[in-house]
Scaffold this motif. Structure first.
Motif, PDB file in Angstrom:
ATOM      1  N   ASP A  37       0.839  -1.201   0.000  1.00  0.00           N
ATOM      2  CA  ASP A  37       0.000   0.000   0.000  1.00  0.00           C
ATOM      3  C   ASP A  37       0.872   1.249   0.000  1.00  0.00           C
ATOM      4  O   ASP A  37       2.017   1.237   0.463  1.00  0.00           O
ATOM      5  N   ARG A  38       0.299   2.340  -0.500  1.00  0.00           N
ATOM      6  CA  ARG A  38       0.983   3.626  -0.467  1.00  0.00           C
ATOM      7  C   ARG A  38       0.505   4.403   0.760  1.00  0.00           C
ATOM      8  O   ARG A  38      -0.683   4.377   1.109  1.00  0.00           O
ATOM      9  N   LEU A  39       1.426   5.111   1.393  1.00  0.00           N
ATOM     10  CA  LEU A  39       1.142   5.815   2.643  1.00  0.00           C
ATOM     11  C   LEU A  39       1.863   7.163   2.634  1.00  0.00           C
ATOM     12  O   LEU A  39       3.036   7.240   2.288  1.00  0.00           O
ATOM     13  N   LYS A  40       1.153   8.223   3.013  1.00  0.00           N
ATOM     14  CA  LYS A  40       1.766   9.544   3.093  1.00  0.00           C
ATOM     15  C   LYS A  40       2.495   9.697   4.426  1.00  0.00           C
ATOM     16  O   LYS A  40       1.912   9.497   5.484  1.00  0.00           O
ATOM     17  N   VAL A  41       3.766  10.049   4.335  1.00  0.00           N
ATOM     18  CA  VAL A  41       4.618  10.178   5.517  1.00  0.00           C
ATOM     19  C   VAL A  41       5.354  11.509   5.454  1.00  0.00           C
ATOM     20  O   VAL A  41       5.849  11.897   4.385  1.00  0.00           O
ATOM     21  N   GLY A  42       5.427  12.204   6.572  1.00  0.00           N
ATOM     22  CA  GLY A  42       6.155  13.461   6.632  1.00  0.00           C
ATOM     23  C   GLY A  42       7.257  13.411   7.665  1.00  0.00           C
ATOM     24  O   GLY A  42       7.152  12.704   8.671  1.00  0.00           O
ATOM     25  N   ILE A  43       8.317  14.153   7.420  1.00  0.00           N
ATOM     26  CA  ILE A  43       9.407  14.300   8.384  1.00  0.00           C
ATOM     27  C   ILE A  43       9.178  15.600   9.137  1.00  0.00           C
ATOM     28  O   ILE A  43       9.051  16.667   8.523  1.00  0.00           O
ATOM     29  N   ARG A  44       9.093  15.527  10.445  1.00  0.00           N
ATOM     30  CA  ARG A  44       8.797  16.708  11.253  1.00  0.00           C
ATOM     31  C   ARG A  44       9.777  17.835  10.933  1.00  0.00           C
ATOM     32  O   ARG A  44      10.988  17.638  10.940  1.00  0.00           O
ATOM     33  N   GLU A  45       9.242  19.003  10.585  1.00  0.00           N
ATOM     34  CA  GLU A  45      10.014  20.181  10.175  1.00  0.00           C
ATOM     35  C   GLU A  45      10.748  19.966   8.857  1.00  0.00           C
ATOM     36  O   GLU A  45      11.688  20.700   8.541  1.00  0.00           O
ATOM     37  N   GLY A  46      10.326  18.970   8.087  1.00  0.00           N
ATOM     38  CA  GLY A  46      11.006  18.691   6.824  1.00  0.00           C
ATOM     39  C   GLY A  46      10.042  18.403   5.694  1.00  0.00           C
ATOM     40  O   GLY A  46       8.979  19.013   5.600  1.00  0.00           O
ATOM     41  N   GLN A  47      10.393  17.454   4.858  1.00  0.00           N
ATOM     42  CA  GLN A  47       9.638  17.167   3.642  1.00  0.00           C
ATOM     43  C   GLN A  47       8.524  16.153   3.899  1.00  0.00           C
ATOM     44  O   GLN A  47       8.452  15.525   4.950  1.00  0.00           O
ATOM     45  N   ARG A  48       7.704  16.016   2.878  1.00  0.00           N
ATOM     46  CA  ARG A  48       6.600  15.061   2.918  1.00  0.00           C
ATOM     47  C   ARG A  48       6.746  14.121   1.731  1.00  0.00           C
ATOM     48  O   ARG A  48       7.159  14.545   0.642  1.00  0.00           O
ATOM     49  N   TYR A  49       6.405  12.830   1.931  1.00  0.00           N
ATOM     50  CA  TYR A  49       6.637  11.831   0.896  1.00  0.00           C
ATOM     51  C   TYR A  49       5.452  10.878   0.757  1.00  0.00           C
ATOM     52  O   TYR A  49       4.711  10.637   1.717  1.00  0.00           O
ATOM     53  N   LEU A  50       5.318  10.351  -0.432  1.00  0.00           N
ATOM     54  CA  LEU A  50       4.485   9.190  -0.653  1.00  0.00           C
ATOM     55  C   LEU A  50       5.390   7.980  -0.500  1.00  0.00           C
ATOM     56  O   LEU A  50       6.452   7.909  -1.132  1.00  0.00           O
ATOM     57  N   THR A  51       4.999   7.041   0.354  1.00  0.00           N
ATOM     58  CA  THR A  51       5.853   5.884   0.632  1.00  0.00           C
ATOM     59  C   THR A  51       5.114   4.589   0.302  1.00  0.00           C
ATOM     60  O   THR A  51       3.893   4.566   0.152  1.00  0.00           O
ATOM     61  N   GLU A  52       5.886   3.528   0.216  1.00  0.00           N
ATOM     62  CA  GLU A  52       5.316   2.189   0.014  1.00  0.00           C
ATOM     63  C   GLU A  52       5.568   1.364   1.268  1.00  0.00           C
ATOM     64  O   GLU A  52       6.675   1.367   1.815  1.00  0.00           O
TER      65      GLU A  52
END
Length: 236
Positions: A37-52
């Motif tokens: 599944d794809r999951l949206k993940v963000g790094i606190r005070e940083g970037q945001r990513y679509l992850t697997e």
């Protein structure tokens, strides 16, 4: 929860680990995640990513970033609000963060009960900020400042925050002028306690550069007026 927030330390390798119990419970119970599944993940005070999702373990979920995504823009507003009741504080912080407020200042005033400053909720502000960021899909927390003395703040701090390009408006139901709409510049928005600022406080705010403006004849709850005012000021 529309994004999983991780600390930078959790993203030091190619595969990231989600291990916070609250986040894991949400992923399993509400999203019913599966490997691949794809999951949206963000790094606190940083970037945001679509992850697997690569692996699901009893106490962790492993994900791998596949695509960087844009972080939602902040509203260019400093929100100054008289310290609300503890239960309202939780909702106020979460909603303000979700709406994209850039900076929040909690302020004492005459109608703020002094016991509010002893509330354990004040020690949990970062938890509420995290919930607000996860709701909005954001990664960057607003700056939060606390001032327990009204007059010194208004006389010594507030004037330095106000410029021709960044006005300050105090929401006051009995003001003569309406709150502006659809602005294109930064501003400071000042919201009083549930009983409102007393006349002395309104006068002091005006004396030190703020402009009193009204949203109409209705008296609105603190957590409601913030969303209403921000929508009026920054709606497209």
């Amino acid at each position: 929860m529309n994004i999983v927030l991780l600390n930078p330390q959790q993203t030091s390798s190619d595969v990231w680990t989600i291990s916070e119990p609250r986040q894991l419970q949400h992923l399993r119970q509400h999203l019913e995640i599966q490997v691949g599944d794809r999951l949206k993940v963000g790094i606190r005070e940083g970037q945001r990513y679509l992850t697997e999702i690569m692996q699901i373990e009893p106490h962790a979920v492993k994900v791998k970033p596949v695509q960087q995504e844009a972080v939602p823009a902040k509203l260019p507003v400093t929100l100054i609000v008289a310290m609300p009741r503890p239960k309202v504080l939780r909702r106020l912080i979460m909603d303000s963060v979700t709406l994209g407020v850039e900076k929040i200042i909690l302020l004492h005033s005459y109608r703020v009960d002094k016991s509010y400053w002893q509330s354990p909720f004040l020690q949990q502000l970062d938890d509420y900020v995290t919930l607000g960021l996860e709701q909005a899909g954001d990664t960057v927390a607003p700056k939060i400042e606390i001032y327990k003395r009204f007059k010194p703040f208004v006389e010594d701090v507030l004037p330095g925050m106000i410029t021709a390009e960044q006005p300050a408006w105090v929401a006051h139901p009995y003001a003569a002028h309406p709150m502006p709409q659809q602005i294109q510049h930064p501003c400071t928005l000042i919201i009083g306690p549930e009983g409102g600022f007393i006349p002395y406080e309104v006068d002091l705010l005006i004396k030190n550069g703020a402009q009193a403006v009204t949203l109409g004849d209705r008296i609105i709850r603190t957590e409601t007026v913030i969303a209403y005012a921000l929508g009026r000021l920054f709606s497209a």
